[in-house]
Design an enzyme around this catalytic site. Structure first.
Site, PDB file in Angstrom:
ATOM      1  CG  HIS A 104     -11.154   9.276   2.444  1.00 38.20           C
ATOM      2  ND1 HIS A 104     -11.114   7.904   2.975  1.00 38.20           N
ATOM      3  CD2 HIS A 104      -9.598   9.378   2.434  1.00 38.20           C
ATOM      4  CE1 HIS A 104     -10.029   7.247   3.108  1.00 38.20           C
ATOM      5  NE2 HIS A 104      -9.218   8.373   2.992  1.00 38.20           N
ATOM      6  CB  THR A 153      -0.973   2.386  -7.193  1.00 31.57           C
ATOM      7  OG1 THR A 153      -0.403   2.731  -6.087  1.00 31.57           O
ATOM      8  CG2 THR A 153      -1.987   3.101  -7.510  1.00 31.57           C
ATOM      9  CD  GLU A 180      -6.542   4.870   0.179  1.00 33.91           C
ATOM     10  OE1 GLU A 180      -5.839   5.592  -0.498  1.00 33.91           O
ATOM     11  OE2 GLU A 180      -6.758   5.169   1.504  1.00 33.91           O
ATOM     12  CG  ASP A 182      -2.971   8.896  -3.382  1.00 31.15           C
ATOM     13  OD1 ASP A 182      -3.838   9.246  -4.139  1.00 31.15           O
ATOM     14  OD2 ASP A 182      -3.138   8.080  -2.663  1.00 31.15           O
ATOM     15  NE  ARG A 193      -7.211   1.767   4.723  1.00 30.10           N
ATOM     16  CZ  ARG A 193      -7.076   2.732   3.924  1.00 30.10           C
ATOM     17  NH1 ARG A 193      -6.165   3.693   4.165  1.00 30.10           N
ATOM     18  NH2 ARG A 193      -8.070   2.842   2.922  1.00 30.10           N
ATOM     19  CD  GLU A 197      -6.515   7.201  -4.272  1.00 30.32           C
ATOM     20  OE1 GLU A 197      -5.959   8.091  -5.118  1.00 30.32           O
ATOM     21  OE2 GLU A 197      -6.185   6.851  -3.035  1.00 30.32           O
ATOM     22  CD  GLN A 233      -3.007   4.497   5.913  1.00 27.40           C
ATOM     23  OE1 GLN A 233      -3.562   3.464   5.658  1.00 27.40           O
ATOM     24  NE2 GLN A 233      -3.306   5.634   5.873  1.00 27.40           N
ATOM     25  CD  GLU A 252     -13.828   6.403   3.991  1.00 25.18           C
ATOM     26  OE1 GLU A 252     -13.086   5.955   2.942  1.00 25.18           O
ATOM     27  OE2 GLU A 252     -14.236   7.417   3.873  1.00 25.18           O
ATOM     28  CG  ASP A 297      -3.439   4.555  -2.958  1.00 23.32           C
ATOM     29  OD1 ASP A 297      -2.264   3.867  -3.099  1.00 23.32           O
ATOM     30  OD2 ASP A 297      -3.455   5.316  -1.816  1.00 23.32           O
ATOM     31  CE  LYS A 323      -2.394   5.275   2.282  1.00 22.04           C
ATOM     32  NZ  LYS A 323      -3.591   5.082   1.713  1.00 22.04           N
TER      33      LYS A 323
END
Ligand code: MN
Length: 406
Positions: free
Chosen positions: A124, A247, A189, A117, A227, A191, A230, A354, A223, A243
Site C-alpha cells: 500500500h 471510521t 481502506e 492508524d 482522497r 484494514e 487528503q 489503488e 478507514d 479521514k
C-alpha cells in the site's frame, strides 16, 4: 446434545467466541455477549447467576472496557469457562441466556478513548508513494525502519451499518485556486483494528516481547478516506480532515487467543528493525479478507478486492511497542488500525485509490456502471476469516453506505 447448530462455514464456532455489546427488546440495557453461531450468549445474565464461579460485574457494562482492563489471566479464565459452557455443558445454559442474533441490537463494543492508524502494508505504501511522489521516492526513507502512523479521531468511530455522509472540504484542482466542494474522491481502506486490553503507565513503554499480553482482540475496520481533501492537506503533518469524518468497525471483537492458531511468518523485514522493535518471526496473521461494493442499482454485491492480513510488513506487537516507546500511555479500549492491507497483486489492493490507480482504471460493475471512487448510495462491505481444519474463525462484516452530503 447441542441446541446451537454450527455450520462449517459459520464465522462463529465454539473456537471463536468473540465479544460484543448487545441489547434486546425485553432488556434494552446494552450489555456484554459472546457470539456462538446464530446466537448471543448473555454474559451479564451468566455472571448474575455466578456461572463463572465468581462475580465479575463488568459484563453488565455498556462497553467491554473493564473486562479488557482485567488482563490476560481473566480473559483466558472467562474464555475457558465459556468454551465449556458453549460445548459440553451447553444443556445447563438457560434458554434466556441464549438469544437469537436477529433479536439482538448490536452497539459499539468498546468506549474508544484514542484511535491511532498505522500504515503497515509495504504494498500500500509503495502504491500510494508511486502515485503521489513517483517510483524513485515511493517509500519514504523512514518506512522500513519504523511503523509509520498518525493519531486519528476516536469520536467518529462508528459501528458497522452506520451510514457515512459524504464529507465536504477544501481541494486544490491542478492549475486553479483551492475550492470548497463535496469530496469527489471518496474511498474506503481495508484494514484490521486491534484493541488494547491492559494499558501502560505514562512514562513506561510496553516492551515488544510483552506486547502480546496487552492486545485484547481484533475487528474489521474501514478507514473511509477523502482522497482529494487528503492530497491537498497532508503535507507536512499527515492526514487530518480527509479521514476524521468516519471510521467503521465490525461489532464482534475476536480475541487474540482465538486467533493464536493462525499466526504465520510475516513477509520478512530487511533491514532488521532496531532491537526495541523485535523481529518479525510469527508476526503475521493468516486472515482472508474481501471487499464488496453494491451500488443503489445493483441486485447483489460484487467482490472488488481479495487480500490477507499476512501481507502486512509490520506486526501488531511492533506497532504497540513503537507507539509506547516514548512513554506514551495506552488505555484499555484504545483502538489501533493496521493501515490499508494491500497484497502483491492488482486484485488484492485495499482501496479504490489503488484498485483504479487514482481513477485511471475504472472498475466495471454489473449493469453497465463503473467506479473510480464511491458514489452516493454505494455500500461497501468487508469480511474476514481464518480458515481452520473444518471450521472458521470469522469476524462477520463491517458495512457502510454512502449518503449525499448534508
Ligand atoms: Mn487508514
Amino acid at each position: 446434545m447441542s441446541l446451537v447448530e454450527i455450520h462449517p462455514d459459520s464465522n462463529f464456532p465454539i473456537q471463536n467466541l468473540p465479544y460484543g455489546i448487545f441489547s434486546t427488546a425485553e432488556n434494552p440495557s446494552p450489555r456484554a455477549g459472546a457470539r456462538l453461531g446464530d446466537f448471543v450468549i448473555d454474559l451479564a445474565m451468566l455472571d448474575e447467576e455466578n456461572a463463572f464461579g465468581k462475580h465479575f460485574g463488568f459484563f453488565a457494562d455498556a462497553s467491554l472496557n473493564r473486562f479488557m482492563a482485567a488482563g490476560r489471566g481473566v480473559w483466558r479464565e472467562i474464555r475457558q469457562r465459556l468454551i465449556r459452557l458453549a460445548g459440553e455443558e451447553q444443556a445447563s445454559l438457560k434458554k434466556e441466556a441464549l438469544r437469537p442474533i436477529h433479536d439482538a441490537q448490536m452497539h459499539l463494543p468498546v468506549h474508544i478513548g484514542d484511535y491511532t492508524d498505522f500504515y503497515a502494508s509495504r504494498e500500500h505504501a509503495m502504491n500510494v508513494g508511486v502515485m503521489f511522489r513517483g517510483r524513485e521516492n515511493a517509500l519514504m526513507p523512514n518506512w522500513l525502519h519504523l511503523p509509520v502512523g498518525y493519531h486519528g479521531r476516536a469520536s467518529s468511530v462508528v459501528l458497522s451499518g452506520t451510514d457515512v455522509v459524504r464529507p465536504r472540504g477544501q481541494v486544490k484542482p491542478k492549475d486553479a485556486p483551492p475550492e470548497f466542494i463535496a469530496s469527489r474522491q471518496l474511498d474506503f481502506e481495508l484494514e484490521m483494528g486491534f484493541f488494547v486490553g491492559t494499558g501502560n503507565d505514562l512514562g513506561k513503554p510496553i516492551a515488544v516481547e510483552d506486547a502480546r499480553d496487552h492486545i485484547f482482540g481484533m475487528v474489521l475496520l474501514n478507514d473511509w478516506s477523502a482522497r482529494d481533501i487528503q492530497a491537498w492537506e497532508y503535507q507536512p503533518l499527515g492526514p487530518f480532515l480527509a479521514k476524521n469524518f468516519a471510521t467503521s468497525i465490525s461489532p464482534w471483537v475476536v480475541t487474540m487467543d482465538a486467533l493464536e492458531p493462525f499466526r504465520v511468518a510475516g513477509p520478512g523485514q530487511d533491514p532488521a528493525p532496531l532491537p526495541y522493535l523485535g523481529s518479525d518471526s510469527a508476526n503475521g496473521l493468516d486472515i482472508t479478507l474481501e471487499v464488496t461494493l453494491q451500488s443503489a442499482r445493483m441486485d447483489a454485491p460484487q467482490i472488488i478486492s481479495r487480500s490477507n492480513m499476512k501481507y502486512l510488513y509490520w506486526g501488531l506487537e511492533q506497532m504497540l511497542a513503537h507507539h509506547t516507546v516514548t512513554g506514551c500511555n495506552m488505555r484499555p479500549g484504545d483502538l489501533c488500525g493496521t493501515g490499508t492491507i494491500s497484497g502483491p497483486t492488482e486484485d488484492s489492493y485495499g482501496s479504490l485509490l489503488e484498485l483504479t490507480w487514482r481513477g485511471e482504471k475504472p472498475i466495471a460493475l454489473p449493469g453497465g456502471e463503473s467506479r473510480t471512487f464511491l458514489q452516493d448510495g454505494d455500500t461497501i462491505t468487508m469480511k474476514g476469516y481464518c480458515q481452520g481444519d473444518g471450521y472458521r474463525i470469522g469476524f462477520g462484516e463491517v458495512m457502510g453506505k454512502i449518503l449525499p452530503p448534508k
